[in-house]
Design a protein around this motif. Structure first.
Motif, PDB file in Angstrom:
ATOM      1  N   GLY A   1     -36.714 -22.089 -46.597  1.00  0.00           N
ATOM      2  CA  GLY A   1     -37.009 -22.251 -45.582  1.00  0.00           C
ATOM      3  C   GLY A   1     -38.346 -23.080 -46.191  1.00  0.00           C
ATOM      4  O   GLY A   1     -39.085 -24.089 -45.811  1.00  0.00           O
ATOM      5  N   ARG A   2     -38.630 -22.859 -47.540  1.00  0.00           N
ATOM      6  CA  ARG A   2     -39.745 -23.233 -48.682  1.00  0.00           C
ATOM      7  C   ARG A   2     -39.723 -24.023 -49.615  1.00  0.00           C
ATOM      8  O   ARG A   2     -38.771 -22.982 -50.961  1.00  0.00           O
ATOM      9  CB  ARG A   2     -40.736 -22.647 -48.497  1.00  0.00           C
ATOM     10  N   ALA A   3     -40.345 -25.204 -50.068  1.00  0.00           N
ATOM     11  CA  ALA A   3     -40.141 -25.534 -51.476  1.00  0.00           C
ATOM     12  C   ALA A   3     -40.897 -24.368 -52.065  1.00  0.00           C
ATOM     13  O   ALA A   3     -42.082 -24.354 -51.905  1.00  0.00           O
ATOM     14  CB  ALA A   3     -40.489 -26.565 -51.267  1.00  0.00           C
ATOM     15  N   LEU A   4     -40.360 -24.282 -53.797  1.00  0.00           N
ATOM     16  CA  LEU A   4     -40.709 -22.970 -54.331  1.00  0.00           C
ATOM     17  C   LEU A   4     -41.173 -24.149 -55.621  1.00  0.00           C
ATOM     18  O   LEU A   4     -41.508 -23.889 -56.452  1.00  0.00           O
ATOM     19  CB  LEU A   4     -40.450 -22.049 -54.606  1.00  0.00           C
ATOM     20  N   LYS A   5     -40.335 -24.587 -56.157  1.00  0.00           N
ATOM     21  CA  LYS A   5     -40.503 -25.662 -57.094  1.00  0.00           C
ATOM     22  C   LYS A   5     -40.042 -26.610 -58.143  1.00  0.00           C
ATOM     23  O   LYS A   5     -38.669 -26.917 -57.323  1.00  0.00           O
ATOM     24  CB  LYS A   5     -38.947 -24.360 -58.651  1.00  0.00           C
ATOM     25  N   LEU A   6     -40.256 -27.213 -58.950  1.00  0.00           N
ATOM     26  CA  LEU A   6     -39.654 -28.576 -58.449  1.00  0.00           C
ATOM     27  C   LEU A   6     -38.948 -29.354 -60.183  1.00  0.00           C
ATOM     28  O   LEU A   6     -39.835 -28.243 -61.189  1.00  0.00           O
ATOM     29  CB  LEU A   6     -40.587 -29.976 -58.434  1.00  0.00           C
ATOM     30  N   GLU A   7     -38.047 -29.249 -60.406  1.00  0.00           N
ATOM     31  CA  GLU A   7     -37.460 -29.618 -61.979  1.00  0.00           C
ATOM     32  C   GLU A   7     -37.069 -31.118 -61.955  1.00  0.00           C
ATOM     33  O   GLU A   7     -36.793 -31.452 -61.294  1.00  0.00           O
ATOM     34  CB  GLU A   7     -36.681 -28.704 -62.139  1.00  0.00           C
ATOM     35  N   GLY A   8     -36.772 -31.999 -62.497  1.00  0.00           N
ATOM     36  CA  GLY A   8     -36.226 -33.220 -63.298  1.00  0.00           C
ATOM     37  C   GLY A   8     -35.096 -33.320 -62.465  1.00  0.00           C
ATOM     38  O   GLY A   8     -33.972 -32.182 -62.569  1.00  0.00           O
ATOM     39  N   ASN A   9     -34.513 -34.550 -61.813  1.00  0.00           N
ATOM     40  CA  ASN A   9     -33.283 -34.396 -61.363  1.00  0.00           C
ATOM     41  C   ASN A   9     -32.433 -35.465 -62.416  1.00  0.00           C
ATOM     42  O   ASN A   9     -32.783 -36.344 -63.232  1.00  0.00           O
ATOM     43  CB  ASN A   9     -33.293 -36.205 -60.540  1.00  0.00           C
ATOM     44  N   PRO A  10     -31.432 -35.328 -63.650  1.00  0.00           N
ATOM     45  CA  PRO A  10     -30.845 -35.087 -64.274  1.00  0.00           C
ATOM     46  C   PRO A  10     -30.355 -36.757 -64.149  1.00  0.00           C
ATOM     47  O   PRO A  10     -29.926 -37.264 -65.388  1.00  0.00           O
ATOM     48  CB  PRO A  10     -29.442 -34.329 -64.680  1.00  0.00           C
ATOM     49  N   GLU A  11     -29.617 -37.076 -63.272  1.00  0.00           N
ATOM     50  CA  GLU A  11     -29.378 -38.499 -62.672  1.00  0.00           C
ATOM     51  C   GLU A  11     -30.096 -39.612 -62.917  1.00  0.00           C
ATOM     52  O   GLU A  11     -30.317 -40.678 -63.084  1.00  0.00           O
ATOM     53  CB  GLU A  11     -28.551 -38.083 -61.632  1.00  0.00           C
ATOM     54  N   SER A  12     -31.492 -39.184 -62.542  1.00  0.00           N
ATOM     55  CA  SER A  12     -32.514 -40.857 -62.940  1.00  0.00           C
ATOM     56  C   SER A  12     -32.162 -40.532 -63.923  1.00  0.00           C
ATOM     57  O   SER A  12     -32.554 -40.192 -65.446  1.00  0.00           O
ATOM     58  CB  SER A  12     -34.187 -38.786 -62.219  1.00  0.00           C
ATOM     59  N   VAL A  13     -32.223 -41.919 -63.909  1.00  0.00           N
ATOM     60  CA  VAL A  13     -32.700 -42.621 -65.936  1.00  0.00           C
ATOM     61  C   VAL A  13     -33.850 -43.121 -66.085  1.00  0.00           C
ATOM     62  O   VAL A  13     -33.993 -43.048 -66.962  1.00  0.00           O
ATOM     63  CB  VAL A  13     -32.162 -44.341 -66.076  1.00  0.00           C
TER      64      VAL A  13
ATOM     65  N   THR B   1     -39.403 -33.047 -66.236  1.00  0.00           N
ATOM     66  CA  THR B   1     -40.792 -33.344 -65.335  1.00  0.00           C
ATOM     67  C   THR B   1     -42.206 -33.185 -66.316  1.00  0.00           C
ATOM     68  O   THR B   1     -41.677 -32.428 -67.474  1.00  0.00           O
ATOM     69  CB  THR B   1     -40.976 -32.157 -64.504  1.00  0.00           C
ATOM     70  N   CYS B   2     -43.126 -33.696 -66.208  1.00  0.00           N
ATOM     71  CA  CYS B   2     -44.146 -33.262 -67.110  1.00  0.00           C
ATOM     72  C   CYS B   2     -44.952 -32.522 -66.801  1.00  0.00           C
ATOM     73  O   CYS B   2     -45.121 -32.107 -65.372  1.00  0.00           O
ATOM     74  CB  CYS B   2     -44.898 -34.630 -67.036  1.00  0.00           C
ATOM     75  N   MET B   3     -46.244 -31.333 -66.385  1.00  0.00           N
ATOM     76  CA  MET B   3     -47.406 -30.732 -65.929  1.00  0.00           C
ATOM     77  C   MET B   3     -47.584 -31.706 -64.549  1.00  0.00           C
ATOM     78  O   MET B   3     -47.286 -30.541 -63.466  1.00  0.00           O
ATOM     79  CB  MET B   3     -48.197 -30.236 -66.524  1.00  0.00           C
ATOM     80  N   MET B   4     -47.512 -32.799 -64.208  1.00  0.00           N
ATOM     81  CA  MET B   4     -48.085 -32.644 -63.150  1.00  0.00           C
ATOM     82  C   MET B   4     -46.626 -33.226 -61.644  1.00  0.00           C
ATOM     83  O   MET B   4     -47.276 -32.777 -61.005  1.00  0.00           O
ATOM     84  CB  MET B   4     -48.409 -34.348 -63.085  1.00  0.00           C
ATOM     85  N   GLY B   5     -45.655 -33.114 -62.932  1.00  0.00           N
ATOM     86  CA  GLY B   5     -44.870 -33.166 -61.864  1.00  0.00           C
ATOM     87  C   GLY B   5     -44.310 -31.268 -61.080  1.00  0.00           C
ATOM     88  O   GLY B   5     -44.079 -31.421 -60.017  1.00  0.00           O
ATOM     89  N   GLN B   6     -44.580 -31.021 -62.455  1.00  0.00           N
ATOM     90  CA  GLN B   6     -44.408 -29.696 -61.244  1.00  0.00           C
ATOM     91  C   GLN B   6     -44.882 -28.740 -60.740  1.00  0.00           C
ATOM     92  O   GLN B   6     -44.983 -27.674 -60.271  1.00  0.00           O
ATOM     93  CB  GLN B   6     -44.083 -28.713 -62.648  1.00  0.00           C
ATOM     94  N   ALA B   7     -46.596 -29.270 -60.816  1.00  0.00           N
ATOM     95  CA  ALA B   7     -47.542 -29.255 -60.217  1.00  0.00           C
ATOM     96  C   ALA B   7     -47.954 -29.629 -58.963  1.00  0.00           C
ATOM     97  O   ALA B   7     -48.659 -29.940 -57.446  1.00  0.00           O
ATOM     98  CB  ALA B   7     -48.833 -29.388 -60.622  1.00  0.00           C
ATOM     99  N   GLY B   8     -46.761 -30.399 -58.586  1.00  0.00           N
ATOM    100  CA  GLY B   8     -46.640 -31.504 -57.259  1.00  0.00           C
ATOM    101  C   GLY B   8     -46.471 -30.020 -55.855  1.00  0.00           C
ATOM    102  O   GLY B   8     -46.782 -30.838 -54.966  1.00  0.00           O
ATOM    103  N   VAL B   9     -46.280 -28.725 -56.038  1.00  0.00           N
ATOM    104  CA  VAL B   9     -45.918 -28.059 -54.724  1.00  0.00           C
ATOM    105  C   VAL B   9     -47.491 -27.287 -54.359  1.00  0.00           C
ATOM    106  O   VAL B   9     -47.606 -27.425 -53.767  1.00  0.00           O
ATOM    107  CB  VAL B   9     -44.848 -26.606 -55.283  1.00  0.00           C
ATOM    108  N   GLN B  10     -47.877 -27.947 -55.219  1.00  0.00           N
ATOM    109  CA  GLN B  10     -49.371 -27.117 -55.362  1.00  0.00           C
ATOM    110  C   GLN B  10     -50.415 -28.781 -54.401  1.00  0.00           C
ATOM    111  O   GLN B  10     -51.217 -28.528 -53.588  1.00  0.00           O
ATOM    112  CB  GLN B  10     -50.729 -26.838 -57.212  1.00  0.00           C
ATOM    113  N   ALA B  11     -49.416 -30.092 -54.056  1.00  0.00           N
ATOM    114  CA  ALA B  11     -50.319 -30.978 -53.881  1.00  0.00           C
ATOM    115  C   ALA B  11     -49.905 -31.080 -51.691  1.00  0.00           C
ATOM    116  O   ALA B  11     -50.927 -30.901 -51.231  1.00  0.00           O
ATOM    117  CB  ALA B  11     -49.721 -32.445 -54.078  1.00  0.00           C
ATOM    118  N   HIS B  12     -48.271 -30.032 -52.101  1.00  0.00           N
ATOM    119  CA  HIS B  12     -47.794 -29.751 -51.132  1.00  0.00           C
ATOM    120  C   HIS B  12     -48.386 -28.426 -49.844  1.00  0.00           C
ATOM    121  O   HIS B  12     -49.058 -29.052 -49.173  1.00  0.00           O
ATOM    122  CB  HIS B  12     -46.648 -30.056 -51.661  1.00  0.00           C
ATOM    123  N   TYR B  13     -48.743 -27.185 -50.797  1.00  0.00           N
ATOM    124  CA  TYR B  13     -49.057 -26.641 -50.684  1.00  0.00           C
ATOM    125  C   TYR B  13     -51.184 -26.050 -50.511  1.00  0.00           C
ATOM    126  O   TYR B  13     -51.859 -25.534 -49.957  1.00  0.00           O
ATOM    127  CB  TYR B  13     -48.515 -24.811 -50.832  1.00  0.00           C
TER     128      TYR B  13
END
Lengths: 197, 736
Positions: free
Chosen positions: B80-92, B98-110
């Motif tokens: 039930g907890r979001a732990l890790k963000l990675e890029g979606n291969p379907e996205s053009v 992802t970049c480092m900011m994308g990776q740090a998306g979980v820190q904006a959340h927690y």
């Protein structure tokens, strides 16, 4: 099989002795077997008594009713964690069984409130250790063709003889030395990053 | 250690032999490696879903909102907890990266400093309130407001969120939607619109054999960095493309270039015209060169350009030859060029190079815009905040809604945004954090994090494929008294038009209905709605119909580029440089991004003043000394960082720090160069000329060790990477 055989042979002469033991309160059980071809890890640990919200009797479930470990800890073969059974699973039986017992009444109370008991963790490794139940069950049970009904022998390598306990108690050290000795004796991986990743 | 010398190599060798056995000696010490028994709770599921296995993650598709690029992401959810963000291969956009900011998306959340309940101003102070009370207050205060006295200031926004903002403003009869982004490419877009007839042309780095980038940090901060990074990888593979970066301060892209050329800040446009003149003179320009253009170029002879820009004449000739030899090429302009007082003219000069080199239609293709105009990206710039601040200061606003923007921090000091906002009758701020703008609000509405919220996104730069990217919650909200942005916007709409929006219980219902009913002109709507909707969410992106433009090349707007004036009182030009990581300062509250070193200076957790060794010697400054940087608008103090990768006439102070609010990690750390920007406006676009401020530097009587990764900028003679001087290479290998 081996133990049944031994029991038959030695039963008559020691019947008297066993009866004495029974009377004095020692459990009537055989020592937990080691899975064939496995060198068990060496080490013991004098675990503390861990009070749990419900004094769950492993002995009744495993020793008397012969329920397989993986019936309740169903995630052990699928995940890194063995998992505590969901409360709904307990109630699957206990809607009917032993409903007059105080422990079960307490469980039913939780279930009615739609809550899970807050169990206390007994066995754990530090966060920097990646331990997978799934890998170990695969190696020692499925790949080794061990009959699944004997899975307790594999569990017992690290958890000891749970079926002799009510609530679980830690009786193996689960230190790195304990892990490494078993890995060396049984051909487990030796790379640091296998566990520390 | 005396008498017994062990060097690193011997030490490793000994460890290799004995390590396996000796290392295990300590492994049975239970006090250090075992955990306490019975101290930690382990709570079982009550009644788990069938697909849930504790310890095994499930990945959901969503969209990253850490910057406006609109990358598709996959989020790993376990227990039930979001732990890790990675890029979606379907996205053009990002093709699974992802970049480092994308990776740090979980820190904006927690982040522990998130707002957890609405706040309302009472007797001058913000006090906790319930949603009902806060919304009721908004209804009361906005009941009589109308027309353009109501405004909405947001960060870059697209998709259904943009539609809702527009709809809310429509209920008041207002057209005042201002979009503010500190890091933007709006001057580039304006020039592309005027010279190519397409504001957002597709840049095919993968097709180019050479790139000449005038300060466009496309691997770091320019438009869609992850998209360009994947394109750049193709550019460098196969027959390796040549990258030449011309800029006053080395950026991440500059650090990757084959040739990095320091240019006198503000004269990039002159250099571009010099290269154009050189192309025409040597007969390498493709197509007919109009007489008027020849006239403009006439005075940009090598000698004059070399003198103005500080780039030697033979170097300009080599760059020109490299572009011709490695065709097709691609010429770009980024923040230092766009941010000049002559920004429009300078970028026009850069775009002219693309036309003269025949890149139009080769490496620059027409955009494929998302068909539905209302949902297209509003990428914004600094003009939005400027106009907003003027209206506010003139007491022309009764109600202001502010969402996903922090103008009090981000607007340059000269806009006096805090004072201007005091003149707005009623301010509603929708945000996740107690930022500088929230502190000025009358009502603060706490929003879900991106990981908890619904949304749709249309990228401003889409790489030639129009898609709608879905944002879906990866987990339950952490705080029960926060709400989604779409839900809040719907509440505002329901206050004004209860009947029209009654059918939508929440934003989820609105989105589902809206996406399922999309006109065929945008996307083919599948009538089996539930199945189609679930499939969409699973994939995360919906490829849509696009309107593909046609180029109309026009060089009539190319004009002479004004030289930058010298100033005795303020001898240096201030570069408010941005970096991937802290971005414009919105990520200063993420410890991961604070401790990720600046890619060039490697400084962590703070601000610094970057200067060339020549400048430092003149001022008697060494790295770590505190200096004061003064402009006509004010001054700031920080430690100096002496570095070769900057022009001697430039002083760089990075963006991102100097927060007065914004939670425990950001507050009170470093300085904000935007606080001392001069009020210089680029005349043709109305954008703030952020790179046109002149400053003086004085040494302060204070010094400390500058905290940065790595102790040395050199290899200390160890030959880790073999290098030879460019002059030797040219002598032995010929021109390159």
């Amino acid at each position: 099989m081996f133990y049944k055989h031994v029991c038959k042979l030695v039963l008559p002469p020691v019947l008297m002795f066993v009866s004495l033991l029974l009377i004095s309160g020692a459990p009537a059980r055989a020592e937990l077997a080691v899975p064939p071809g496995v060198t068990p890890p060496v080490g013991t640990h004098a675990g503390e008594d861990v009070p749990q919200p419900i004094e769950f009797p492993h002995d009744i479930h495993v020793n008397i009713n012969k329920i397989n470990c993986m019936y309740c800890h169903t995630y052990a073969r699928r995940s890194k964690v063995a998992g505590i059974p969901p409360t709904s699973k307990c109630m699957g039986c206990h809607k009917m069984i032993a409903t007059d017992k105080p422990r079960i009444q307490k469980l039913t109370e939780y279930f009615t409130k739609k809550e899970s008991p807050k169990w206390k963790k007994v066995h754990d490794v530090p966060d920097f250790v990646h331990f997978s139940h799934e890998r170990h069950i695969k190696k020692f049970v499925f790949d080794a063709d061990l009959p699944v009904e004997n899975v307790e022998q594999v569990c017992g390598l690290c958890h000891g003889e749970i079926k002799a306990m009510t609530v679980a108690k830690k009786n193996k050290p689960l230190t790195m030395g304990f892990c490494r000795r078993c890995h060396e004796a049984n051909g487990g991986p030796g790379d640091c990053w296998k566990c520390h990743k | 250690m005396s008498g017994f010398k062990v060097n690193r190599r011997d030490f490793l060798r000994v460890l290799g032999w004995g390590g396996a056995s000796t290392a295990l000696v300590g492994c049975d010490m239970p006090t250090t490696v075992t955990l306490e028994e019975g101290k930690e709770d382990v709570v079982a599921y009550f009644m788990p879903e069938e697909y849930v296995i504790p310890g095994v993650g499930v990945w959901y598709a969503s969209t990253c909102t850490q910057c406006a690029a609109g990358c598709g992401i996959h989020g790993r959810v376990r227990e039930g907890r979001a732990l890790k963000l990675e890029g979606n291969p379907e996205s053009v956009i990002n093709r699974g990266k992802t970049c480092m900011m994308g990776q740090a998306g979980v820190q904006a959340h927690y982040n522990p400093d998130r707002l957890t309940q609405p706040l309302m101003r009472e007797g001058g102070a913000l006090k906790p309130a319930s949603w009902e009370v806060a919304l009721k207050k908004i209804a009361e205060k906005t009941a009589s407001a109308n027309g353009d006295r109501v405004a909405w200031l947001s960060g870059a926004v697209s998709g259904h969120q943009a539609v809702l903002i527009n709809d809310v403003l429509n209920t008041f009869g207002s057209k005042q939607h201002f979009v503010h982004e500190t890091i933007h490419a709006s001057v580039w877009q304006a020039v592309a619109r005027d010279m190519l007839g397409d504001a957002q042309p597709v840049l095919r780095m993968d097709k180019a054999k050479s790139i000449l980038s005038f300060g466009a940090d496309f691997l770091g901060t320019w438009q869609s960095p992850v998209h360009f990074a994947t394109q750049y990888a193709k550019f460098r593979s196969g027959k390796r493309g040549v990258l030449i970066q011309v800029e006053p301060k080395m950026s991440l892209t500059g650090g990757s270039a084959d040739a990095w050329v320091a240019v006198r800040p503000g004269t990039e446009g002159i250099l571009a015209l010099g290269i154009a003149q050189n192309l025409v003179k040597r007969g390498w320009a493709k197509g007919e060169v109009p007489a008027k253009l020849k006239e403009v170029l006439a005075k940009y002879e090598l000698g004059m350009v070399a003198n103005a820009t500080g780039v030697a004449g033979d170097r300009i000739q080599r760059i020109t030859a490299a572009l011709k030899d490695h065709a097709p090429s691609l010429v770009l302009a980024g923040a230092p060029v766009e941010g000049g007082e002559n920004g429009y003219d300078a970028v026009s000069a850069v775009m002219l190079l693309n036309i003269l080199l025949g890149n139009i239609g080769q490496t620059i293709e027409p955009a494929a815009q998302f068909a539905e105009a209302r949902m297209q990206a509003r990428s914004g710039g600094t003009r939005g905040a400027l106009e907003f601040s003027k209206l506010a200061a003139a007491k022309k606003l009764d109600v202001a809604f502010i969402s996903h923007a922090n103008p009090v921090y981000h607007a340059p000091g000269f806009m006096k945004m805090k004072d201007a906002m005091a003149n707005v009758g009623f301010k509603v701020v929708m945000t996740q954090f107690p930022d500088e703008t929230a502190m000025q609000a009358d009502v603060v509405l706490p929003l879900y994090s991106a990981i908890e919220d619904w949304g749709t996104h249309v990228a401003a730069y889409n790489g030639g494929v129009a898609t709608l990217s879905f944002q879906q919650p990866l987990m339950e909200p952490l705080y029960k008294d926060t709400r989604g942005f779409g839900d809040v916007a719907l509440s505002l709409l329901k206050q004004r038009k209860p009947k029209e929006y009654a059918a939508f219980n929440d934003y989820y219902a609105y989105l589902k209905a809206s996406v399922s009913n999309m006109p065929a002109a945008v996307a083919k709507g599948d009538k089996n709605k539930d199945a189609a909707w679930n499939a969409l969410l699973q994939k995360g992106v919906l490829e849509t119909k696009a309107t593909v433009g046609k180029f109309k090349v026009n060089t009539a707007t190319v004009a002479a580029v004004a030289d930058v004036s010298a100033d005795v009182q303020f001898p240096y030009r201030l570069l408010p440089s941005a970096r991937l990581g802290l971005w414009d300062g919105r990520h200063a509250n993420s410890p991961w991004l604070q401790e990720s070193p600046d890619q060039i200076s490697k400084v962590v957790w703070g601000s610094w003043v970057e200067m060339h060794p020549v400048t430092a010697a003149k001022l008697g400054v060494k790295s770590g000394d505190y200096v004061r940087v003064t402009s006509a608008q004010g001054s700031l103090e920080a430690q100096a960082y002496v570095f070769n990768g900057i022009h001697p006439e430039a002083i760089a102070v990075p963006l991102g720090q100097g927060h007065q609010e914004y939670g425990r990690y950001a507050k009170g750390l470093g300085v904000n160069p935007y606080a001392i920007l001069n009020p210089v406006i680029e005349k043709k676009t109305g954008e703030v000329a952020a790179y046109a401020t002149r400053v003086s530097v004085t040494k302060l009587d204070k010094s400390a060790r500058l905290v940065h990764m790595g102790s040395s900028d050199t290899q200390m003679g160890r030959k880790l990477v073999s290098t030879i001087p460019a002059t030797v290479y040219r002598r032995t290998e010929g021109e390159a």
